[in-house]
Write a protein that holds these residues in place. Structure first.
Motif: not given
Length: 189
Positions: A134-147
């Motif tokens: 998850x830390x490799x992802x940009x903020x927007x993508x990371x937020x979407x994946x976490x959701x």
């Protein structure tokens, strides 16, 4: 490959094994080894021991790459499989016996079949990418994946998703602002 879909599972297994062995032999015959992620390609090229960077001829363009010892036939020379970001790509000599090349892809959403167009291709449908963090992802993508992960966990536990929780919170706020109204038959959809 057009007839691949018509093969039985057993025939596919045999075909896959033959193709994999052929692909491995073709890749071993190249004067370099390479690996890739969706965003970049890393190439390792053996050179004569004791070679210094100033003895090399390296030309890196958006669609072309050349590497060789000055005054000799190039080790690598040709049109790249896909375009690269020249300013973000690098090369270096390590231990005076190998050149490490890092190419940043322009299109970071596709796998390369080969490095140079005239070299043997790999079957990109068989690539199994490493799991990214998850830390490799940009903020927007990371937020979407976490959701998505949260919603999946909630669903498995029979609990409301994040969107349903937001609706329930909005209803509770509205209820507290309007105690005079009857919400006994209210449904959240």
């Amino acid at each position: 490959m057009d007839d691949y879909d018509k093969l039985t599972p057993e025939e596919r297994t045999v075909r896959d094994k033959i193709d994999k062995e052929r692909e491995e032999q073709e890749q071993k015959a190249l004067p370099y080894t390479w690996r890739q992620e969706l965003g970049d390609v890393d190439i390792t090229v053996p050179i004569p021991k004791g070679t210094r960077a100033k003895q090399l001829n390296v030309v890196m363009k958006q669609n072309k790459f050349t590497l060789g010892l000055k005054g000799e036939e190039p080790i690598m020379d040709g049109e790249l499989c896909k375009a690269i970001k020249v300013d973000d790509s690098t090369w270096t000599v390590e231990d005076q016996e190998v050149v490490l090349i890092h190419l940043e892809k322009v299109n970071q959403q596709e796998w390369w079949e080969n490095v140079l167009k005239h070299h043997p291709k790999i079957d990109t449908r068989k690539i199994e990418p490493e799991n990214s963090k998850l830390s490799d992802l940009d903020g927007e993508t990371r937020g979407m994946v976490e959701k998505m992960m949260f919603d999946n966990q909630q669903k498995q536990m029979g609990k409301p998703s994040s969107d349903e929780l937001k609706k329930l919170e909005a209803l509770e706020r509205f209820k507290s602002q309007h105690p005079e109204l009857d919400f006994s038959n209210a449904k959240v959809t």
